[in-house]
Write an enzyme that holds these catalytic residues in place. Sequence first.
Site, PDB file in Angstrom:
ATOM      1  N   HIS A  48       0.764  -1.262   0.262  1.00  0.00           N
ATOM      2  CA  HIS A  48       0.056   0.066   0.147  1.00  0.00           C
ATOM      3  C   HIS A  48       0.873   1.269   0.174  1.00  0.00           C
ATOM      4  CE1 HIS A  48       0.713  -0.841   4.270  1.00  0.00           C
ATOM      5  NE2 HIS A  48       0.906   0.275   4.623  1.00  0.00           N
ATOM      6  N   ARG A  49       0.294   2.571  -0.205  1.00  0.00           N
ATOM      7  CA  ARG A  49       0.828   3.545  -0.046  1.00  0.00           C
ATOM      8  C   ARG A  49      -0.352   4.310   0.740  1.00  0.00           C
ATOM      9  NH1 ARG A  49      -0.693   7.187  -4.802  1.00  0.00           N
ATOM     10  NH2 ARG A  49      -2.055   5.939  -6.138  1.00  0.00           N
TER      11      ARG A  49
END
Length: 124
Positions: A48-49
């Site tokens: 993820h970011r």
Amino acid sequence: MNRMARIIDLKTYTDERGNLTVIEKVIPFDIKRIFYIYGVDDSVRGGHRHHKTRQVAVCIQGSCIISNNTGVLKEEFMLDVPHKCLILEPNDWHTMHHFSKDAILMVLASESFDPADYIYEPYD
């Protein structure tokens, strides 16, 4: 300003008694959350970011690899000593993998946990 993931060395004092590593005045944000990952099997963590959250990752024991993608640049960072620290910016889509059996990865975050801050779709 376009910031990138980067490694910094933490100040470490060493003498015959051992080592003391200090995290002071080097984190580019106020810390609102601390967590650590350990006992990891062959799984890949992360993926993820963020919209807002900045993070600092320190493998305080053992080793792991953090793969990072900014949408423009892909890099891998080996965290294998407790005085090496990886700063991750919100746009850094990252995974953590290849944990040694004894690995303890500590993460300091600029924001408290908020599920709405996570972006799970990788860059193309």
